[in-house]
Design a protein around this motif. Sequence first.
Motif, short mmCIF file in Angstrom:
data_model
loop_
_atom_site.label_atom_id
_atom_site.label_comp_id
_atom_site.label_asym_id
_atom_site.label_seq_id
_atom_site.Cartn_x
_atom_site.Cartn_y
_atom_site.Cartn_z
N TYR A 113 0.86 -1.19 0.00
CA TYR A 113 0.00 0.00 0.00
C TYR A 113 0.89 1.23 0.00
O TYR A 113 1.87 1.30 0.76
CB TYR A 113 -0.88 0.03 1.25
CG TYR A 113 -1.64 1.32 1.43
CD1 TYR A 113 -2.92 1.48 0.90
CD2 TYR A 113 -1.08 2.40 2.12
CE1 TYR A 113 -3.61 2.68 1.05
CE2 TYR A 113 -1.77 3.59 2.28
CZ TYR A 113 -3.03 3.72 1.74
OH TYR A 113 -3.70 4.91 1.88
N ALA A 114 0.55 2.20 -0.83
CA ALA A 114 1.19 3.52 -0.79
C ALA A 114 0.07 4.54 -0.98
O ALA A 114 -0.62 4.52 -1.99
CB ALA A 114 2.24 3.67 -1.87
N GLY A 115 -0.11 5.39 0.03
CA GLY A 115 -1.18 6.38 -0.03
C GLY A 115 -0.66 7.77 0.25
O GLY A 115 0.02 8.00 1.25
N CYS A 116 -0.96 8.69 -0.67
CA CYS A 116 -0.56 10.08 -0.52
C CYS A 116 -1.79 10.87 -0.06
O CYS A 116 -2.81 10.87 -0.75
CB CYS A 116 -0.04 10.62 -1.83
SG CYS A 116 0.72 12.25 -1.68
N PRO A 117 -1.70 11.53 1.10
CA PRO A 117 -2.86 12.30 1.59
C PRO A 117 -3.25 13.41 0.62
O PRO A 117 -2.39 14.04 0.00
CB PRO A 117 -2.35 12.90 2.90
CG PRO A 117 -1.18 12.09 3.30
CD PRO A 117 -0.57 11.60 2.02
N LEU A 118 -4.56 13.59 0.50
CA LEU A 118 -5.12 14.64 -0.35
C LEU A 118 -5.60 15.77 0.54
O LEU A 118 -6.50 15.57 1.37
CB LEU A 118 -6.30 14.08 -1.17
CG LEU A 118 -5.98 12.90 -2.07
CD1 LEU A 118 -7.26 12.29 -2.63
CD2 LEU A 118 -5.02 13.31 -3.17
N THR A 119 -5.00 16.94 0.37
CA THR A 119 -5.30 18.08 1.22
C THR A 119 -6.30 19.00 0.54
O THR A 119 -6.12 19.41 -0.60
CB THR A 119 -4.01 18.85 1.56
OG1 THR A 119 -3.08 17.94 2.15
CG2 THR A 119 -4.28 19.99 2.53
N MET A 120 -7.36 19.31 1.28
CA MET A 120 -8.38 20.24 0.79
C MET A 120 -7.94 21.67 1.10
O MET A 120 -7.09 21.89 1.95
CB MET A 120 -9.72 19.97 1.49
CG MET A 120 -10.31 18.60 1.23
SD MET A 120 -11.83 18.32 2.18
CE MET A 120 -11.16 17.89 3.79
N ALA A 121 -8.56 22.62 0.42
CA ALA A 121 -8.36 24.03 0.78
C ALA A 121 -8.70 24.16 2.26
O ALA A 121 -9.68 23.61 2.72
CB ALA A 121 -9.26 24.92 -0.07
N GLY A 122 -7.86 24.83 3.00
CA GLY A 122 -8.05 24.92 4.45
C GLY A 122 -7.16 23.97 5.21
O GLY A 122 -7.09 24.04 6.43
N GLY A 123 -6.49 23.07 4.50
CA GLY A 123 -5.49 22.21 5.13
C GLY A 123 -5.96 20.87 5.65
O GLY A 123 -5.15 20.07 6.12
N HIS A 124 -7.25 20.58 5.60
CA HIS A 124 -7.75 19.30 6.09
C HIS A 124 -7.52 18.20 5.05
O HIS A 124 -7.55 18.46 3.84
CB HIS A 124 -9.25 19.39 6.40
CG HIS A 124 -9.59 20.47 7.37
ND1 HIS A 124 -9.21 20.44 8.69
CD2 HIS A 124 -10.27 21.62 7.20
CE1 HIS A 124 -9.65 21.52 9.30
NE2 HIS A 124 -10.29 22.27 8.41
N LYS A 125 -7.32 16.98 5.52
CA LYS A 125 -7.10 15.83 4.63
C LYS A 125 -8.44 15.19 4.26
O LYS A 125 -9.21 14.81 5.13
CB LYS A 125 -6.20 14.78 5.30
CG LYS A 125 -4.87 15.29 5.82
CD LYS A 125 -3.96 15.72 4.71
CE LYS A 125 -2.55 16.03 5.14
NZ LYS A 125 -2.34 16.93 6.25
N ALA A 126 -8.70 15.06 2.97
CA ALA A 126 -9.94 14.45 2.48
C ALA A 126 -9.83 12.94 2.44
O ALA A 126 -10.77 12.22 2.73
CB ALA A 126 -10.27 14.97 1.08
N GLY A 127 -8.68 12.46 2.03
CA GLY A 127 -8.46 11.03 1.83
C GLY A 127 -7.10 10.84 1.19
O GLY A 127 -6.17 11.59 1.49
N THR A 128 -7.01 9.89 0.27
CA THR A 128 -5.72 9.61 -0.37
C THR A 128 -5.89 9.25 -1.84
O THR A 128 -6.96 8.83 -2.27
CB THR A 128 -4.99 8.42 0.29
OG1 THR A 128 -5.71 7.22 0.01
CG2 THR A 128 -4.82 8.60 1.78
#
Length: 191
Positions: A113-128
Amino acid sequence: MIKAPLPPDEKARLAALRKLRLLDTPPEERFDRITRIAQRLFKVPTVLVSLVEDKRQWFKSCQGLDATETSRDCSFCAHAILGDDVMVVPDAKQDPRFHDNVLVVGVPHIRFYAGCPLTMAGGHKAGTLCLIDSKPRTLSPADLALLCSLSSLVEDELNKEKLNLALAEVRDKEAELTDFLENAADLIQLS
């Protein structure tokens, strides 16, 4: 199996995720294009754009897996959103967090598994944006950089959605103001 702890910003993160209005929507080519490219580049059977909600992880884009969601409790991505860097699990059977995970010991038999966090505007992580394989693997520094670049494209699409929603709100307000001004002009003429 070690369940991922909740991020410190969980309440705000979930609110921001829901504001994207992407959960439970049909597949979109703009996301599927990126996951197809990643699947081909990394030669892995499964690539996902996973959005981590309160009780589940839901797949906005999915290549190589029939499921549309899994429980957050067994989610690798729930661990990945806790950090800022790519989370790589070279062999899930050797990792104490995942060695007895239902997704490791059963279908789809995750080993890598390799997952890169997806950052939303505002800095919160949505998923990967994540890569999954049924055999152990590693990624080179160049591969990690490439995965991060593709993740940036997904983030652009996520954040473009938020911008589109904001623009729609501005247009609605503009239409309301125009209606008000037109009605006000009529009222002034009647006076």
